[in-house]
Scaffold this active site. Sequence first.
Site, PDB file in Angstrom:
ATOM      1  N   GLU A 159      70.718  34.357  27.615  1.00  0.00           N
ATOM      2  CA  GLU A 159      71.426  33.060  27.157  1.00  0.00           C
ATOM      3  C   GLU A 159      72.817  32.938  27.859  1.00  0.00           C
ATOM      4  OE1 GLU A 159      71.959  29.925  23.546  1.00  0.00           O
ATOM      5  OE2 GLU A 159      71.126  31.806  23.291  1.00  0.00           O
ATOM      6  N   ARG A 171      68.729  48.350  19.828  1.00  0.00           N
ATOM      7  CA  ARG A 171      69.864  47.927  20.985  1.00  0.00           C
ATOM      8  C   ARG A 171      70.907  49.112  20.867  1.00  0.00           C
ATOM      9  NH1 ARG A 171      72.294  43.002  17.681  1.00  0.00           N
ATOM     10  NH2 ARG A 171      74.213  43.227  19.382  1.00  0.00           N
ATOM     11  N   LYS A 215      78.487  38.015  20.924  1.00  0.00           N
ATOM     12  CA  LYS A 215      79.316  37.145  21.881  1.00  0.00           C
ATOM     13  C   LYS A 215      80.078  36.242  21.308  1.00  0.00           C
ATOM     14  CE  LYS A 215      75.435  36.144  24.386  1.00  0.00           C
ATOM     15  NZ  LYS A 215      74.587  35.517  25.411  1.00  0.00           N
TER      16      LYS A 215
END
Length: 558
Positions: A35, A264, A274
Site C-alpha cells: 500500500e 513476518r 509504518k
Amino acid sequence: MSEASSTKSDFIREIIAADLASGKHETTVTRFPPEPNGYLHIGHAKAICLNFGIARENAASGARCHLRFDDTNPSKEEVEYVQSIKEDVAWLGFDWGENLFFASDYFEFFHDCAVALIEKGLAYVDQQSAEEIKNTRGTLTEPGKASPFRDRGVTENLELFARMRAGEFKEGEAVLRAKIDMAAPNVVMRDPVIYRVMHAHHHNTGDAWCIYPMYDFAHPLEDAKEHITHSLCTLEFEIHRPFYDWVIEHCPVPAKPRQIEFARLNLNYTVMSKRKLLTLVKEGHVSGWDDPRMPTLSGLRRRGVPAAAIRNFCERIGITKFNGVTDVALLEFEIRDYLNKEAPRRMAVLDPVKLVLTNYDEGRSEEVAVPNNPEKPEEGSRQVKLTRELWIEREDFMEDPPKKFFRLFPGGYVRLRGGYIIHCTGFQKDEHGNITEIECEYLPDTIGKDAPEGVKCKAAIHWVSAEAGVHARVRLYDRLFTVENPDAAEGGFVSVLNPDSLQTVHAWVEPALLETAPEEIVQFERLGYFVADRHEHVRGAKPVFNRTVALRDSWSRK
C-alpha cells in the site's frame, strides 16, 4: 550462505512445486502488493525476496511476479510513496518488467463485483454509524447483532449503492457490508464492510470516485483479476483467509488464487509499523524516511547496507509458519560478511591526536604502499603519503597502559600501517591533562620488514598525514532504540529512543577518499564500514561518510 544457493526449500516452495508437478498450474504467478502509504522497510524485504525469488526460480516455466500497488485508501497514499517503492524494489535487485499494476485500475471491476453480491442478496447498504457497527460486532464468545438494515431488498440496496457512488452521502453516513453470518466464530466473517464513502482526491483516478473498497474485499479480487496462483501473505492475514475465499467464491472472477500465510520478519531494537515510522518522521526524531537509523530500505541504503547483504539475510532466516523475533545482530553479521570481501580499505582517523616523528626531516615525505583489500590480493595496493607529522587515533596511545595493550605508550613500539616501526619517546599535555602531541622516532629500514632484534612490536595502527590529509564529516550511527522491544515500552516506543544514536565527528581521512563516489562503501581500517552519503557527498569536495556497521558487535558486550 550465498544468495546464489540452489537448495532453497520451505513449505511454500514445496506447495508450488507440487502444484506444478500435478498440473494444477502450468506456471506460477506471485505478487508483491504494497500500500503506498509509507516507505518500504526491512520487513517488506522478506516478502519481496520471497515473491520475486519464487518467480525467478521458476522462470523456466514462465513464472512472474507482479508489483501491484494496493491504492484503495486515498487519504493516506501519495505519489512519493509509489515512486519510493518502485525505486526500493529495483535497488533490492528485482525487476517486475511489464507487470506493474494498481488496484485503482480495477475500481470498476470491484464495483461490478459489489453489485453482483447485492443482486445475489449477499451485500447490503448499512446506514449505522461506524461506532454502532463496531459495538454490534460481538466478541470472541458472543455473537454479533444484526443491523436494522440487514434485510433490505435487492432493489433498495442497488439504489442506495448507486447513490453512494453518485456522492449523495457524506463520509460515515453509509457503507456496503457483505451479508454472511453475524454469529460466525471468526469475527471477520460477521458482515464485514466492503465499501465506504470517502470524498478524497486519488493520486491515480483523481475525483472519479467517492466510494472505495476495503482492503479485505479488494485484495482477493485483485489477485483473481491478475490470475495470481499463490497469494503469499504474512500470518496476520490467516484469520482473513475465510473471507478471501468467500469473495472468490461469490464474485464473478476470472481465476481462483490460493492465499498462503508465512511468518513476518520482526527485528529486535526496531519498530516495523509504518504508522510508528511515520510518527518518527513527522515528529522530527529522524531526518526523514531515509534517515540511516530507520529500518526502511531507503534508510538502509543510505547507511550503506548492500542490497546483496539484505537478500542473503532474508535467505538465512528462511520462511516458516511461526512468528518470532530475529536478532538484528544477524543482519549486521551478513553486512560485515559481505563487506569484508567487497569493501576496499582506506585510512581515516575519527578522534585525532598529533604524532610527530622527531627524527624525520621537516619537509621530507615519501609514498608507502598499503593493500587495497587483504581479502582480494589481486586488487593490489595504493600509495599513501607519509610525512613528519601524522594524525592517529587518540585511543591508540595510553600514558599508563594495562597489560596486553599492544599499541603506543611511552617507550613502546608500534608499526604504522604500511610504514615504519616507530618508538614513543615522549608526549605533551595541555593544562587540563589532555594529550596534545605524541613524540616518536621511526626505525629506518623497517618498512615491510620484521622488527629488529630486541624490539617488541605486536600491533599496527592506522594514520593520516597531517600535511596531506583531508577533513571529512563522519556520522556515527547506532541503534535507534535502547531496548529490544520498543513496542512494549511502558512510556511508548518514543520514550526509549537512543539519545546516542547519532554522533557527528570531524575526521581526517586519506586523500584517496576525495575520489569516492556517492554510495561507495569502504572499510576505514580498524574502525568499521562507511559509505559516502548518497545525497551530501560530492566527489572532489569535503567527504561526507555514514558508518554502516562497526567491525564487530559492540552491543553484545553491554
